[in-house]
Write an enzyme that holds these catalytic residues in place. Sequence first.
Site, PDB file in Angstrom:
ATOM      1  N   CYS A 135      24.826 -56.678 -37.755  1.00 11.02           N
ATOM      2  CA  CYS A 135      24.303 -57.814 -36.975  1.00 11.02           C
ATOM      3  C   CYS A 135      23.922 -59.007 -37.850  1.00 11.02           C
ATOM      4  CB  CYS A 135      23.132 -57.371 -36.102  1.00 11.02           C
ATOM      5  SG  CYS A 135      21.632 -56.908 -37.003  1.00 11.02           S
ATOM      6  N   HIS A 163      17.340 -56.534 -35.136  1.00 10.67           N
ATOM      7  CA  HIS A 163      18.643 -56.950 -34.604  1.00 10.67           C
ATOM      8  C   HIS A 163      18.645 -58.464 -34.370  1.00 10.67           C
ATOM      9  CE1 HIS A 163      22.558 -56.021 -32.898  1.00 10.67           C
ATOM     10  NE2 HIS A 163      22.330 -56.964 -32.008  1.00 10.67           N
ATOM     11  N   HIS A 174      26.964 -61.035 -30.753  1.00 11.64           N
ATOM     12  CA  HIS A 174      26.321 -60.183 -31.761  1.00 11.64           C
ATOM     13  C   HIS A 174      27.227 -59.008 -32.112  1.00 11.64           C
ATOM     14  CE1 HIS A 174      24.419 -56.840 -29.066  1.00 11.64           C
ATOM     15  NE2 HIS A 174      25.481 -57.328 -28.475  1.00 11.64           N
TER      16      HIS A 174
END
Length: 355
Positions: A270, A318, A330
């Site tokens: 990520c 994240h 993402h």
Amino acid sequence: MAAHRKPKQRTVGGNTARAAATIALAGAATATGFDGIGHAEPNLTPAQVKAKVDKLYEEAEVATEKYNGAKEKADAAEGRLKTLRDEAARKTDKLNSTRDALGSMAAAQYREGGLDPAVQLALSSDPDRYLDSAEFVDRASTRQAASLASVREQLREIEQLRGAAHIELTSLKSRQAELKRHKKTITSKLAAARHLLAQLPADQRATETQHASRDSGGAGGGRDTLTPTTGTASTAQAPNSRAAAAIAYAYSKIGSPYVWGATGPDAFDCSGLTQAAYRSAGISLPRTTYAQIDTGRRVSRSELQPGDLVFFYSAISHVGIYIGNGQMIHAPNPTSTVRIAPLDEMPFAGATRVV
């Protein structure tokens, strides 16, 4: 990477499927410490399995960001160590040259030092030339003293460099051990998640995959989603050209695989995706989510603009790139590729505007 290969599917059904799932869940509970106990959890529904798998992925991502941070520090320590060693080698070469010059000077003095200066003057056929030579010897002695002082200073500097290199080497070894620990945590979490998913009957595995796709803003999910085509509009809405360039890069990477620790160009985790996206726009971001959130200016969810970085979970483990319309791009986890997803997919933790 082996940690991301999909497990071989097994066809199981009825009581056999439930028994297999129970055994697998017991093993996963032991490996991951669910509820602090290692016994079987019977009759888990696919939704319960998905919840546990999601939790494993979250924990793996926390470990991944710690790994990324430790690797960044290890790489920096390795770079500093190389610089120190190179500098020590250069100074050692210079020291050796100085010592060679001193040796030559000392040998010459030894060869010429057997006669008293008055006798040398008496025997000289050219007294003026002798006196000039005597003055040269005085100057040479001064140079010798300076050379000796230089040797002592160079030795001191080399010892300091060696001490600093030893500290960096110790730091590097510590970071490498930390990397090893985080890598072990990541691979065990991912293996446990794969093991859980593999025990579901094939039709339920397919159902869970479809749910994940719909929940992530994929086609057929009933949400208003952005596609690479309509992404042009969100790029145009970006507050500046750099944010637009980062979004365009993220769009171009949709479909790329998730690989923990990867920063592109063909695979990402990520924070690796967000770092690469802004690097393409000429902006350097830190490697980890918990460092990226402190880059730029914090903004609230209601203030979000395309190009903002959006963060999730209390551990800030994240990150994605906001593209407008409540959506982001993402790199989710090993079960999926880089994709568009709604912000509501995970617990929102904050946002920052890089440019």
